[in-house]
Design an enzyme around this catalytic site. Structure first.
Site, PDB file in Angstrom:
ATOM      1  N   ASP A 218     -47.583  18.573 -53.890  1.00  0.00           N
ATOM      2  CA  ASP A 218     -47.332  19.897 -53.322  1.00  0.00           C
ATOM      3  C   ASP A 218     -47.710  20.992 -54.323  1.00  0.00           C
ATOM      4  OD1 ASP A 218     -45.988  22.309 -52.292  1.00  0.00           O
ATOM      5  OD2 ASP A 218     -45.036  20.926 -50.898  1.00  0.00           O
TER       6      ASP A 218
ATOM      7  N   SER B 270     -45.277  25.756 -47.087  1.00  0.00           N
ATOM      8  CA  SER B 270     -45.320  24.287 -47.025  1.00  0.00           C
ATOM      9  C   SER B 270     -44.971  23.761 -45.639  1.00  0.00           C
ATOM     10  CB  SER B 270     -44.355  23.677 -48.045  1.00  0.00           C
ATOM     11  OG  SER B 270     -44.841  23.872 -49.345  1.00  0.00           O
TER      12      SER B 270
ATOM     13  N   GLU C  41     -44.338  12.471 -51.769  1.00  0.00           N
ATOM     14  CA  GLU C  41     -44.636  13.841 -52.195  1.00  0.00           C
ATOM     15  C   GLU C  41     -44.186  14.103 -53.635  1.00  0.00           C
ATOM     16  OE1 GLU C  41     -44.005  18.434 -50.738  1.00  0.00           O
ATOM     17  OE2 GLU C  41     -42.254  17.151 -50.828  1.00  0.00           O
TER      18      GLU C  41
ATOM     19  N   ASP D 121     -45.156  21.960 -57.092  1.00  0.00           N
ATOM     20  CA  ASP D 121     -45.136  23.277 -56.438  1.00  0.00           C
ATOM     21  C   ASP D 121     -44.082  24.200 -57.045  1.00  0.00           C
ATOM     22  OD1 ASP D 121     -45.414  25.171 -54.017  1.00  0.00           O
ATOM     23  OD2 ASP D 121     -43.338  24.516 -53.830  1.00  0.00           O
TER      24      ASP D 121
HETATM   25 ZN   LIG Z   1     -46.123  23.087 -50.385  1.00  0.00          ZN
END
Ligand SMILES: [Zn+2]
Length: 469
Positions: free
Chosen positions: A49, A94, A272, A277
């Site tokens: 991410d 997201s 993930e 992120d």
């Molecule tokens: Zn994201």
């Protein structure tokens, strides 16, 4: 090419071989061993991410400077790029980005697997369940956060995490691992749920084995459904993880693969690296780096599995870029043709951890020395730190600038950016991802490989499905 080579004098042939050798070493035999026109039995989708193209250069240069390694484990699997805009903004969040990847629909920022009108649309986990496959979600954010949510729930606002948790346990998913315990426990048991429900107890009754620590995960039986909730909110940044009882992303991924590999009809696993992120949002270069390296280990576990299995598609792609990371930047108004990974090797804590120490009363100079290996601060840096001790945001900015100035890493945003992100693929079906595509294409292509048309599938927002395989 071959005939030219046969005619070449021996000396030039030798030069050719010497020149060719490094690229052969640097390029594992991925492309040659990737088999064409074949549908995968299993799919592992790994999402870093907030990992943009600059993040790849950033992490690769770091490992070249500090280890004997030449490139990232997934570098040689690069096949193209993905465009990320949502239906209501050139810069996606997201939730909309995940919804595009999971359902094939462009939607508004904040939407969790509902279309731009708010109607639920089927996602890839539902497609996999329809096919009788086992499914799993493994993340380092709250499991109820946007990316895992789009593969397990349908709500109109990503903030509805208590509702997302209920839907996740009703979705028939065999493995759920991440943070977010607070959305599974009522207030009376230390959680945040206001409806009084204890979803940990409900999950146990429904057949989930529930674990809350790395050691409990290690001891957990390798069969049946598993719910791992390792933190109240997000799991720790990798750079801070040693201070916790939390498993690494690679450990969770390996455990999930152990369990899912028994599925006769194959499996779909989404992994993930969520906090890559968050470090981007905090403009925290060292935390960004270590979460990328932890994600890379999870990709390695997936690739090891796929290489020995031969029936598994591994797809690595980000949902969007975060932070506007720049590998190289101005300093005092001057452009400089350098950036230095080495100072980052001395950083041993996230900026959040450093900020917490400073706000708890520790001397900023001491925190920078012990946690970032920076002994000499400039007068204006010391002044800025001392002026920021009551303001976490200002403190983060000061720490980011101090570390960025030394490594020559820059950031241009505290949010996401609109840049295209890279796509990496290995295993049966990999060719489908070559080129530059809208993010919606990814879901459509993956569903096609599964033999399912997502638009003909009915989403199951509140379906009560037994999670046990
Ligand atoms: Zn994201």
């Amino acid at each position: 090419m071959l005939t030219q080579l046969l005619r070449a004098p021996l000396a030039s042939l030798l030069v050719f071989c010497l020149l060719a050798a490094p690229s052969v070493v640097a390029q594992p035999a991925n492309h040659s061993t990737r088999t064409a026109d074949q549908a995968p039995k299993n799919i592992i989708l790994l999402i870093p991410d907030g990992f943009g193209p600059a993040s790849a250069t950033f992490a690769r240069d770091y490992i070249r400077a500090t280890t004997g390694r030449f490139e990232l484990a997934f570098d040689s699997l690069h096949v193209g790029s993905t465009r990320t805009a949502s239906s209501d903004s050139r810069i996606t969040d997201s939730a909309a980005a995940g919804t595009a990847l999971a359902t094939g629909h462009k939607t508004y920022n904040g939407a969790i697997s509902v279309d731009s009108t708010g109607q639920p649309v089927a996602h890839l986990v539902e497609a996999a369940e329809e096919r009788g496959m086992a499914t799993g979600l493994v993340v380092t954010s709250r499991i109820t956060h946007a990316t895992p949510a789009v593969f397990s729930a349908h709500v109109r606002d990503r903030g509805e995490e208590d509702r997302i948790a209920i839907q996740q346990l009703d979705a028939g998913i065999e493995i759920l691992m991440g943070g977010g315990l607070r959305h599974f426990l009522p207030e009376a048991s230390g959680g945040q749920r206001t409806d009084g429900r204890n979803l940990v107890d409900e999950a146990t009754e429904a057949g989930y084995h529930v674990v809350r620590s790395a050691s409990a995960l290690k001891q957990a039986p390798r069969e049946g459904a598993l719910l791992g909730l390792f933190a109240d909110s997000h799991m720790a940044y990798e750079i801070d993880r040693a201070q916790t009882q939390q498993p690494s992303l690679a450990t969770m991924t390996g455990h999930a693969l152990d369990r899912l590999s028994g599925s006769e009809d194959g499996f779909f696993l989404m992994v993930e690296g969520s906090r890559i992120d968050h470090a981007g949002h905090s403009n925290d270069a060292a935390a960004h780096l270590h979460d990328i390296l932890a994600f890379e280990e999870a990709v390695t576990a997936a690739l090891d599995y796929a290489r020995s299995d031969g029936e598994t598609l591994v797809l690595v792609l980000s949902d969007h870029e975060t932070g506007g990371l720049s590998v190289g930047r101005n300093r005092d108004g001057e452009g400089i043709y350098q950036w230095h990974p080495e100072p980052l090797a001395k950083v041993s804590a996230s900026q959040g951890a450093m900020a917490r120490s400073i706000m708890a009363g520790e001397q900023p100079e001491r925190v920078l020395a012990t946690s970032a290996g920076i002994d000499s601060l400039r007068a204006e840096e010391t002044q800025r730190l001392h002026a920021s001790t009551g303001n976490p945001r200002a403190l983060h900015a000061a720490l980011s600038e101090i570390i960025g100035r030394r490594s020559l890493v820059g950031w241009t945003s505290l949010a996401h950016t609109a840049v295209d992100v890279s796509t990496y693929a290995y295993g049966p079906g990999w060719e489908a991802f070559i080129g530059s595509h809208e993010n919606t294409y990814i879901a459509t292509a993956l569903a096609r490989l599964l033999g399912v048309d997502l638009r003909e599938l009915t989403p199951r927002p509140e379906a009560a499905v037994n999670p046990a395989p």
